[in-house]
Design an enzyme around this catalytic site. Structure first.
Site, PDB file in Angstrom:
ATOM      1  N   ASP A  21       0.822  -1.209   0.000  1.00  0.00           N
ATOM      2  CA  ASP A  21       0.000   0.000   0.000  1.00  0.00           C
ATOM      3  C   ASP A  21       0.864   1.270   0.000  1.00  0.00           C
ATOM      4  OD1 ASP A  21      -2.459   1.275  -0.045  1.00  0.00           O
ATOM      5  OD2 ASP A  21      -2.597   1.396   2.133  1.00  0.00           O
ATOM      6  N   ARG A  25      -0.102   7.721  -2.746  1.00  0.00           N
ATOM      7  CA  ARG A  25       0.349   8.809  -1.855  1.00  0.00           C
ATOM      8  C   ARG A  25       1.822   9.116  -2.061  1.00  0.00           C
ATOM      9  NH1 ARG A  25      -1.246   6.090   3.323  1.00  0.00           N
ATOM     10  NH2 ARG A  25      -1.695   4.361   1.921  1.00  0.00           N
ATOM     11  N   GLU A  68     -12.610  -4.342  -4.196  1.00  0.00           N
ATOM     12  CA  GLU A  68     -13.041  -2.957  -3.976  1.00  0.00           C
ATOM     13  C   GLU A  68     -12.290  -1.966  -4.877  1.00  0.00           C
ATOM     14  OE1 GLU A  68     -12.207  -5.113  -1.470  1.00  0.00           O
ATOM     15  OE2 GLU A  68     -14.239  -5.472  -0.718  1.00  0.00           O
ATOM     16  N   ASN A  69     -11.086  -2.336  -5.291  1.00  0.00           N
ATOM     17  CA  ASN A  69     -10.286  -1.440  -6.145  1.00  0.00           C
ATOM     18  C   ASN A  69     -10.926  -1.203  -7.524  1.00  0.00           C
ATOM     19  OD1 ASN A  69      -7.085  -2.688  -4.866  1.00  0.00           O
ATOM     20  ND2 ASN A  69      -8.273  -0.932  -4.183  1.00  0.00           N
ATOM     21  N   TRP A  70     -11.875  -2.076  -7.936  1.00  0.00           N
ATOM     22  CA  TRP A  70     -12.570  -1.851  -9.220  1.00  0.00           C
ATOM     23  C   TRP A  70     -13.356  -0.544  -9.190  1.00  0.00           C
ATOM     24  CZ3 TRP A  70     -10.976  -4.522 -13.173  1.00  0.00           C
ATOM     25  CH2 TRP A  70     -10.561  -5.852 -13.015  1.00  0.00           C
ATOM     26  N   ARG A 189       2.182  -4.802   6.149  1.00  0.00           N
ATOM     27  CA  ARG A 189       1.441  -3.782   5.396  1.00  0.00           C
ATOM     28  C   ARG A 189       2.281  -2.515   5.361  1.00  0.00           C
ATOM     29  NH1 ARG A 189      -4.770  -2.224   4.740  1.00  0.00           N
ATOM     30  NH2 ARG A 189      -4.466  -0.467   3.328  1.00  0.00           N
TER      31      ARG A 189
END
Ligand code: IPE
Ligand code: IPE
Ligand code: MG
Length: 242
Positions: A21, A25, A68-70, A189
């Site tokens: 991730d 950013r 969810e990234n779709w 992460r």
């Protein structure tokens, strides 16, 4: 000086998972488009795969794209799909030469046909490799996986393939996308968030969790060794008393 020399070779996590991730950013801090972060992130995948091989990690699982990234803007989704296809093609020979077996979890049918085709081809040619299994989570989410599992089990139960009283953890494992993988030992992460974001909810039951602020495009081998060193300091009890 590298942290590699401090790692105990007798206590290497067998299965490491990474929620990669912070790409967007990271790019923004440089005044660039989010896509620049995704591109740069490929280099980190290369580095962490190499470091895993060097340590003797047997399974490396990377969360690359969630269900969810779709819902992100179409141009970002398209860009990621193109990058995925190009990168897998580019590193094909590297994977073969380094004994990497490519595996995926998630619904590959959600991806554009040409991307799925490329991935399936490379899974095929690396299928016999044994040094490390590199699993990429693509169009994956844990709740989707669990709903799928319930559907599959109900259908098989209707066909009287098993008795309800025989359902146990081992059986449930066999219905998951990860049926061919051991439970993760370490979850990393990057990017500063301290959440699981719908990743391997069942499988992570006893994984050690490691969160770091470094964004994925900047996460390098030394950062990876640092996470493994932290893992080696933990006492895993699995509910028991040592
Ligand atoms: C991770 O980085 C890659 C994907 C989810 C595809 P992000 O794209 O989530 O980057 P941030 O978290 O917005 O910085
Ligand atoms: C998790 O990152 C998914 C991947 C790394 C592929 P997200 O950026 O999608 O997660 P949230 O939205 O911060 O929880
Ligand atoms: Mg993110």
């Amino acid at each position: 000086m590298t942290l590699f020399s401090e790692i105990d070779s007798q206590n290497i996590p067998k299965h490491v998972c990474v929620i990669m991730d912070g790409n967007g950013r990271w790019a923004k801090t440089l005044g660039k488009e989010r896509s620049f972060g995704h591109q740069k992130g490929i280099q980190s995948v290369q580095n962490i795969l190499k470091a895993s091989i060097k340590l003797g990690v047997k399974y490396l699982t990377l969360f690359a794209f969630s269900k969810e990234n779709w819902d992100r803007p179409k141009y970002e989704v398209n860009m990621i799909m193109t990058l995925l296809k190009k990168s897998i093609q580019k590193y094909k020979n590297d994977l073969i030469e380094n004994g990497v077996k490519l595996n995926t979890i998630g619904n590959l049918h959600d991806l554009p046909g040409n991307v799925t085709k490329t991935i399936e081809e490379i899974k095929d040619v690396t299928n016999k490799n044994e040094k490390i299994t590199l699993t990429i989570a693509l169009s994956y989410s844990s709740r989707w996986e669990i709903i799928n599992l319930i559907k599959k089990m109900l259908i098989e139960h209707q066909k009287e393939k098993f008795n309800v009283k025989n359902i146990n953890e081992k059986m449930v494992n066999n219905y998951l996308c990860t049926s061919n993988l051991p439970d993760p030992d370490l979850l990393i992460r990057t990017g500063g968030e301290k959440r699981i974001s719908n990743f391997l909810l069942w499988q992570l039951a006893y994984a050690e969790l490691y969160f770091c602020n470094t964004n994925w495009p900047e996460f390098n081998k030394e950062d990876f060794y640092k996470a493994v060193l932290e893992y080696q300091k933990r006492e895993r009890r699995f509910g028991k008393i040592n």
